[in-house]
Design an enzyme around this catalytic site. Structure first.
Site, PDB file in Angstrom:
ATOM      1  N   SER A 115       0.843  -1.195   0.000  1.00  0.00           N
ATOM      2  CA  SER A 115       0.000   0.000   0.000  1.00  0.00           C
ATOM      3  C   SER A 115       0.883   1.251   0.000  1.00  0.00           C
ATOM      4  O   SER A 115       1.524   1.549  -0.998  1.00  0.00           O
ATOM      5  CB  SER A 115      -0.984  -0.043   1.173  1.00  0.00           C
ATOM      6  OG  SER A 115      -1.975   0.951   1.053  1.00  0.00           O
ATOM      7  N   HIS A 156      -5.366  -0.975  -3.853  1.00  0.00           N
ATOM      8  CA  HIS A 156      -6.791  -1.105  -3.502  1.00  0.00           C
ATOM      9  C   HIS A 156      -7.699  -0.730  -4.676  1.00  0.00           C
ATOM     10  O   HIS A 156      -8.769  -0.134  -4.488  1.00  0.00           O
ATOM     11  CB  HIS A 156      -7.122  -0.246  -2.277  1.00  0.00           C
ATOM     12  CG  HIS A 156      -6.122  -0.351  -1.178  1.00  0.00           C
ATOM     13  ND1 HIS A 156      -5.746  -1.559  -0.620  1.00  0.00           N
ATOM     14  CD2 HIS A 156      -5.387   0.603  -0.532  1.00  0.00           C
ATOM     15  CE1 HIS A 156      -4.842  -1.339   0.329  1.00  0.00           C
ATOM     16  NE2 HIS A 156      -4.602  -0.043   0.392  1.00  0.00           N
TER      17      HIS A 156
END
Length: 201
Positions: A115, A156
């Protein structure tokens, strides 16, 4: 350079470490700095347990420590967690740890980023501003990032974390200014010997 840039899940990590490290129990530096803003970043423990389950020996690293650069020399690989990408860049830049880590990775230290830890490896972190709140940390003089890869990894992308609207808005606002690479939570970007591919994770 050898990098594994994941969105959320770490299933690609064991294979990556088998091909980039020379030990059955790799010593992995764990950097949770991106999450240090938050009172209970539960995802850090999930990542720690996963890495330990893969047989890694974890070493907690603090980029604010004067021993940070020396500590990197003791590792088989480094892991940079998710959290706030702007905070991560701020801490690394203001402590001087940024250059030390970049040099080690360019010299061959395997890098695993998830991330925020993935997004920071690109040319700029401005495109993640719709996912991460830049005002949660001190202002940056520049959002120029580490430049280890030539794309901005946007994690994501399936919308499970944060929803699909922010993904669509990121594409609309930034795709004409930055080279964006969107990956879902079960994907990762593998960078090895100058080649880049998206794999399952």
């Amino acid at each position: 350079m050898n990098l594994l840039l994941a969105s959320r899940w770490l299933d690609a990590v064991p294979g990556f470490l088998r091909t980039t490290t020379a030990t059955a129990r790799p010593r992995v530096g764990f950097i949770g700095t991106a999450s240090s803003l938050y009172p209970d970043p539960a995802w850090l423990e999930v990542d720690r347990e996963a890495l330990q389950g893969f047989g890694c020996e974890l070493v907690e690293l603090d980029p604010t420590s004067p021993e940070f650069a020396a500590d990197l020399d003791t590792l088989d690989a480094v892991f940079v967690s998710g959290g706030n990408t702007f905070h991560l860049l701020h801490v690394f830049r203001t402590t001087g740890a940024e250059q030390a880590l970049i040099e080690k990775v360019r010299a061959g230290l395997p890098y695993i980023g998830v991330s925020a830890g993935a997004a920071i490896t690109g040319p700029d972190i401005e495109p993640v501003s719709l996912m991460d709140d830049a005002t949660e940390t001190a202002p940056l003089d520049s959002t120029e990032a580490w430049g280890l890869v030539d794309v901005v990894v946007i994690p994501h992308a399936d919308g499970i974390v944060g929803g699909t609207q922010v993904v669509d808005d990121t594409r609309t606002r930034y795709a004409d200014r930055f080279p964006l690479l969107f990956i879902t939570d079960d994907q990762a970007v593998l960078v090895s010997d100058g080649s880049r591919s998206v794999i399952s994770s």
